[in-house]
Design a protein around this motif. Structure first.
Motif, PDB file in Angstrom:
ATOM      1  N   LYS A 258      31.768  40.334  37.451  1.00  0.00           N
ATOM      2  CA  LYS A 258      32.840  39.155  36.774  1.00  0.00           C
ATOM      3  C   LYS A 258      31.883  38.023  37.429  1.00  0.00           C
ATOM      4  O   LYS A 258      32.376  36.801  37.327  1.00  0.00           O
ATOM      5  CB  LYS A 258      34.200  39.445  36.985  1.00  0.00           C
ATOM      6  N   GLY A 259      31.111  38.116  39.330  1.00  0.00           N
ATOM      7  CA  GLY A 259      30.808  37.592  39.426  1.00  0.00           C
ATOM      8  C   GLY A 259      31.951  36.229  40.316  1.00  0.00           C
ATOM      9  O   GLY A 259      30.787  35.414  41.315  1.00  0.00           O
ATOM     10  N   GLU A 260      32.576  37.217  41.085  1.00  0.00           N
ATOM     11  CA  GLU A 260      33.489  36.522  41.828  1.00  0.00           C
ATOM     12  C   GLU A 260      33.167  36.830  43.194  1.00  0.00           C
ATOM     13  O   GLU A 260      32.157  37.302  43.909  1.00  0.00           O
ATOM     14  CB  GLU A 260      34.967  37.228  41.824  1.00  0.00           C
ATOM     15  N   PHE A 261      32.907  35.071  43.880  1.00  0.00           N
ATOM     16  CA  PHE A 261      32.675  35.049  45.378  1.00  0.00           C
ATOM     17  C   PHE A 261      33.036  36.496  46.250  1.00  0.00           C
ATOM     18  O   PHE A 261      33.236  37.046  47.254  1.00  0.00           O
ATOM     19  CB  PHE A 261      31.978  33.660  45.734  1.00  0.00           C
ATOM     20  N   THR A 262      35.039  36.330  46.292  1.00  0.00           N
ATOM     21  CA  THR A 262      35.482  36.783  47.607  1.00  0.00           C
ATOM     22  C   THR A 262      36.363  38.098  46.545  1.00  0.00           C
ATOM     23  O   THR A 262      36.633  37.764  45.392  1.00  0.00           O
ATOM     24  CB  THR A 262      36.294  35.702  48.185  1.00  0.00           C
ATOM     25  N   SER A 263      36.320  38.908  47.125  1.00  0.00           N
ATOM     26  CA  SER A 263      36.826  40.335  46.299  1.00  0.00           C
ATOM     27  C   SER A 263      38.248  40.932  47.967  1.00  0.00           C
ATOM     28  O   SER A 263      37.761  41.284  48.627  1.00  0.00           O
ATOM     29  CB  SER A 263      36.138  41.622  46.572  1.00  0.00           C
ATOM     30  N   TYR A 264      39.088  40.746  47.042  1.00  0.00           N
ATOM     31  CA  TYR A 264      40.718  40.611  48.523  1.00  0.00           C
ATOM     32  C   TYR A 264      41.502  41.878  47.666  1.00  0.00           C
ATOM     33  O   TYR A 264      41.498  42.404  46.551  1.00  0.00           O
ATOM     34  CB  TYR A 264      40.965  39.645  48.233  1.00  0.00           C
ATOM     35  N   GLN A 265      42.111  42.285  48.758  1.00  0.00           N
ATOM     36  CA  GLN A 265      43.306  43.397  47.993  1.00  0.00           C
ATOM     37  C   GLN A 265      44.475  43.970  48.845  1.00  0.00           C
ATOM     38  O   GLN A 265      44.702  43.242  49.330  1.00  0.00           O
ATOM     39  CB  GLN A 265      42.981  44.741  49.354  1.00  0.00           C
ATOM     40  N   GLY A 266      45.124  43.233  47.083  1.00  0.00           N
ATOM     41  CA  GLY A 266      46.404  43.000  47.404  1.00  0.00           C
ATOM     42  C   GLY A 266      46.784  41.013  48.101  1.00  0.00           C
ATOM     43  O   GLY A 266      46.102  40.636  48.164  1.00  0.00           O
ATOM     44  N   ILE A 267      48.179  41.327  48.822  1.00  0.00           N
ATOM     45  CA  ILE A 267      49.203  39.752  48.353  1.00  0.00           C
ATOM     46  C   ILE A 267      48.719  39.674  50.317  1.00  0.00           C
ATOM     47  O   ILE A 267      48.095  38.324  50.433  1.00  0.00           O
ATOM     48  CB  ILE A 267      50.012  40.022  48.542  1.00  0.00           C
ATOM     49  N   ASP A 268      48.942  40.512  50.446  1.00  0.00           N
ATOM     50  CA  ASP A 268      48.090  40.237  52.527  1.00  0.00           C
ATOM     51  C   ASP A 268      46.401  39.886  52.621  1.00  0.00           C
ATOM     52  O   ASP A 268      46.219  39.150  52.994  1.00  0.00           O
ATOM     53  CB  ASP A 268      48.091  41.916  52.934  1.00  0.00           C
TER      54      ASP A 268
END
Length: 270
Positions: A258-268
Motif C-alpha cells: 500500500k506504500g505505507e512508510f511505517t508498519s505497526y503491530q497493534g495498539i502498542d
C-alpha cells in the motif's frame, strides 16, 4: 478563537486529502521478484512464504546453508503455478561485493527486484554494563549494514524500472530505547534514519520505503534473545505479548504494497 480553529481544521483536512491523492495505488506481487534477507527463518521466512502464496518469485538470502535449503523446500510448497524460489548463502553484513554478486545472479534468473525485505538481523539483551563492547559493532553490522548492503545492491534496478518496494525490519525497540537494549535499540534506530532519507530520494522514482516495528515475535531469534535477558526487560516486553511470525509478515507485506512508510503491530506499536 472559533475562526482560528476552523482555519486550522480546514488546512488539516486539505493536507489529508492531498496526502491521500499522492499515495500510490496498492501494488501486487504476482509474477514479481521478491528478495528477502534473513529468509531462512523467523519473520523473514514467513514473509517469503507469504510472497510465494501471492504469486511472487522468491529469492532468500542468509548465511546458514542448511536452514536455507530447509526454508527453500518449505517455500516451494506454497508457490503458485509457474512460481519459483532460489536461495543464496552470503554474509550480508561485511562484504558488499559478495551481496551485489548474489543479487545480480538472482536478477539474471528471476528478473529485476521489485520488493526487497531487509529481515536479516540478530539481538542481544543485556544491561549496558554487562555488554561486551564488541556487541555494539556486531549488532550494527548484522542489523544495519546488512540492510545497507542489500539495499545498495537492489536499488538501481528499482530506479531503472521506476517501481519497487524496500522494507526495513526495525523493532518496537527501534521506536523507543528500552532497558537491556542499548546495543540493539541503537542499531534499529539507525534503520529509521536510513529509511526516512531513502524515502525522500526514492519518491520521484515510484519506489516506496516501509520501516516495520514488530514487537516480540515467536522466532528462533527471540528464543536466543531470552538467554541472559534482564528481568526488567522481560517485564517490559511482556506487556506487548508474543506474536506469530505469520501475522507479522501479513501486516508488513500489506503495508508495503500500500506504500505505507511505517508498519505497526497493534495498539502498542501505534
Amino acid at each position: 478563537m472559533f475562526w482560528s480553529f476552523l482555519i486550522v481544521t480546514l488546512v488539516l483536512l486539505l493536507f489529508i486529502y492531498i496526502a491521500g491523492r499522492l499515495k500510490p495505488k496498492s501494488a501486487t506481487l504476482a509474477q514479481k521478484h521478491v528478495v528477502v534477507t534473513g529468509g531462512s527463518s523467523g519473520i523473514g521466512k514467513a514473509i517469503a512464504v507469504l510472497a510465494a502464496q501471492q504469486g511472487a518469485n522468491v529469492t532468500i538470502l542468509a548465511r546458514n546453508k542448511l536452514r536455507l535449503e530447509e526454508a527453500k523446500t518449505e517455500i516451494q510448497g506454497h508457490l503458485k503455478p509457474n512460481g519459483k524460489v532460489q536461495s543464496f548463502s552470503v554474509d550480508l553484513s561485511t562484504n558488499y561485493d559478495d551481496v551485489k554478486k548474489c543479487v545480480t545472479e538472482a536478477e539474471e534468473k528471476f528478473g529485476p527486484v521489485f520488493m526487497l525485505v531487509n529481515s536479516a538481523g540478530t539481538s542481544v539483551s543485556r544491561s549496558f554494563q554487562d555488554l561486551d563492547a564488541s556487541e555494539f559493532k556486531k549488532l550494527m553490522e548484522a542489523n544495519y549494514y546488512s540492510a545497507v548492503n542489500a539495499t545498495k545492491a537492489s536499488i538501481d534496478s528499482m530506479v531503472e524500472q521506476q517501481a519497487g518496494r524496500v522494507v526495513f525490519l526495525s523493532s518496537q525497540a527501534g521506536q523507543i530505547g528500552l532497558f537491556g537494549f542499548s546495543a540493539y535499540s541503537a542499531s534499529k534506530f539507525a534503520l529509521r534514519g536510513l529509511a526516512e532519507a531513502l524515502q525522500m530520494e526514492m519518491t520521484p522514482h515510484n519506489v516506496r520505503v516501509t520501516v516495520a516495528f514488530p514487537p516480540d515475535t515467536d522466532t528462533p531469534g527471540f528464543q536466543h534473545e531470552l538467554q541472559g535477558k534482564p528481568k526488567e526487560t522481560m517485564l517490559i516486553s511482556e506487556t506487548a505479548g508474543l506474536l506469530k511470525p505469520q501475522d507479522v509478515a501479513h501486516t508488513i507485506i500489506s503495508d508495503s504494497l500500500k506504500g505505507e512508510f511505517t508498519s505497526y503491530q497493534g495498539i502498542d506499536g501505534w
